[in-house]
Design an enzyme around this catalytic site. Structure first.
Site, short mmCIF file in Angstrom:
data_model
loop_
_atom_site.label_atom_id
_atom_site.label_comp_id
_atom_site.label_asym_id
_atom_site.label_seq_id
_atom_site.Cartn_x
_atom_site.Cartn_y
_atom_site.Cartn_z
N LYS A 144 -9.77 24.90 -3.05
CA LYS A 144 -9.11 24.23 -1.93
C LYS A 144 -9.34 22.74 -2.15
O LYS A 144 -10.47 22.25 -2.08
CB LYS A 144 -9.67 24.67 -0.58
CG LYS A 144 -8.99 23.95 0.59
CD LYS A 144 -9.58 24.34 1.94
CE LYS A 144 -8.92 23.54 3.06
NZ LYS A 144 -9.51 23.81 4.39
N TYR A 165 -14.37 24.64 -2.49
CA TYR A 165 -13.82 23.70 -1.49
C TYR A 165 -14.30 22.30 -1.86
O TYR A 165 -15.48 21.96 -1.68
CB TYR A 165 -14.33 24.12 -0.12
CG TYR A 165 -13.71 23.43 1.08
CD1 TYR A 165 -12.67 22.51 0.97
CD2 TYR A 165 -14.19 23.73 2.36
CE1 TYR A 165 -12.14 21.91 2.09
CE2 TYR A 165 -13.66 23.13 3.49
CZ TYR A 165 -12.64 22.22 3.36
OH TYR A 165 -12.11 21.62 4.48
#
Length: 306
Positions: free
Chosen positions: A177, A149
Site C-alpha cells: 500500500k 504499508y
C-alpha cells in the site's frame, strides 16, 4: 478471496492478489463509543455490493491505534461472516513492536483474514536492515500474504525501494500500500518485482494504475466506492479519456475529505453518518467534524458529476 476482475487477454495484467478496488473501511462505533459489529457488517456488505473487491480493516482509517486486540479480531470475524468470499479481507496488524505485530497477524489469520496489512514500525525510526527484519519476522509467522504499508509521513521511516526489492523475494510478501509519494521509486519496484502496488493516496490512484499498479486502498471509497471503481474500469476498457474525466470529477470531494486539514477518518465518518450509513463517533484523540464541515462534504457529494 474473490477472483480479480478480468481484462482483455491482449493486456499484460499486473498482479492483483486482493483485487483492484479496496476500501480502507472505517470502524463503526455505537453512540457511546463501543465497537458496532452489526454496523460493520452492514457497511461491509454495502461496500462490496457497490463494487469493492476487498476491504482493509483496522488500518489508519479504521482507527487501529485506538482499538484493542480483541476488537480487531472481532471485527475480522464479523466482516468475514457478512461478506464471505465476495471480497478479500486484509487486516491491519502493524504496531511499533515486532512481537505485538506477530501476535496480531496470527490472530487475524485465525479470525479469517485473507491477508494482513503491516506498516513499517514507527516512532523508533529503525534503519532499513531492522525494517526488513521486522517484515520478514511477521511473514515467517503466518500462512497468509502480507501487504506492506509504506507511509513515511506517519511512521517517520520509509521502506526504501532497495528494501522492497529484497522483501519481494519472500513468498508471502505480495503487495504494497503505497503512500510514499515517490512515483519514480514505486514505478521502479513495480517494474522490477512481482509486488502488487496499491495506491494509498487518492490523487495517485489513476497515475499509479496507469504505470502498472494493482489498484487502490481508498478512504474515499467508504462513500463513493462505485465511482472510484469506474475510473479503473474505464482505463481497463481502453477509455483513457473517460478515466481521466471520471477521476477529475471526484477531485473536489477527494480534496475536502483528504486535504482540507482533517484526517480522512473524521471526514469519512461525518459523511457516512450524514448519508445514513453505519459510522458512529471517532475515538479520541480524534474529534468529530463540525456541522459546517459536514455540510460542505454533503454538498460536494451531492454535486458530483452524473
Amino acid at each position: 478471496m474473490p477472483t480479480p476482475s478480468p481484462v482483455s487477454s491482449s493486456v499484460s495484467v499486473p498482479p492483483r492478489p486482493f483485487g483492484r478496488a479496496l476500501c480502507a473501511m472505517v470502524t463503526p462505533f455505537t453512540a457511546d463509543g463501543a465497537l458496532d459489529l452489526d454496523g460493520a457488517q452492514r457497511l461491509a456488505a454495502h461496500l462490496v455490493d457497490e463494487g469493492c473487491d476487498g476491504l482493509v480493516l483496522s488500518g489508519t482509517t479504521g482507527e487501529s491505534p485506538t482499538t484493542s486486540d480483541a476488537e480487531k479480531a472481532a471485527l475480522v470475524r464479523a466482516v468475514s461472516e457478512a461478506v464471505g468470499d465476495r471480497a478479500a479481507l486484509v487486516a491491519g496488524v502493524g504496531t511499533a513492536d515486532t512481537r505485538h505485530t506477530v501476535e496480531l497477524a496470527r490472530a487475524a489469520e485465525k479470525s479469517g483474514a485473507d491477508g494482513v496489512l503491516v506498516v513499517s514500525p514507527y516512532y523508533s525510526r529503525p534503519p532499513q536492515a531492522a525494517v526488513e527484519a521486522h517484515f520478514r519476522r511477521v511473514a515467517d509467522s503466518v500462512g497468509i500474504p502480507l501487504m506492506l504499508y509504506d507511509i513515511p509521513v506517519r511512521t517517520g521511516v520509509r521502506i526504501e525501494p532497495a528494501t522492497l526489492l529484497r522483501l519481494a523475494e519472500h513468498p508471502r510478501i505480495v503487495a504494497v500500500k503505497d503512500c510514499s509519494f515517490d512515483l519514480l521509486g514505486s514505478a521502479r519496484v513495480a517494474a522490477g518485482s512481482p509486488l502488487a502496488y496499491y495506491s494509498g493516496a487518492e490523487e495517485l490512484n489513476l497515475p499509479l494504475y496507469a504505470i502498472g499498479g494493482a489498484g487502490f486502498v481508498s478512504t474515499v471509497a467508504n462513500v463513493v466506492p462505485r465511482r472510484l471503481r469506474d475510473v479503473l474500469d474505464a482505463f481497463d476498457a481502453g477509455d483513457t479519456a473517460g478515466a481521466r474525466e471520471r477521476n477529475a470529477g471526484l477531485l473536489p470531494l477527494v480534496e475536502l475529505m483528504m486535504a482540507a486539514g482533517l484526517p480522512g477518518t473524521v471526514t469519512a465518518k461525518a459523511l457516512l453518518g450524514a448519508l445514513g450509513h453505519p459510522s458512529g463517533p471517532v475515538r479520541e484523540p480524534l474529534l468529530p467534524a463540525d456541522t459546517s464541515t459536514t455540510t460542505r462534504l454533503l454538498t460536494a457529494y451531492r454535486t458530483l458529476p452524473a
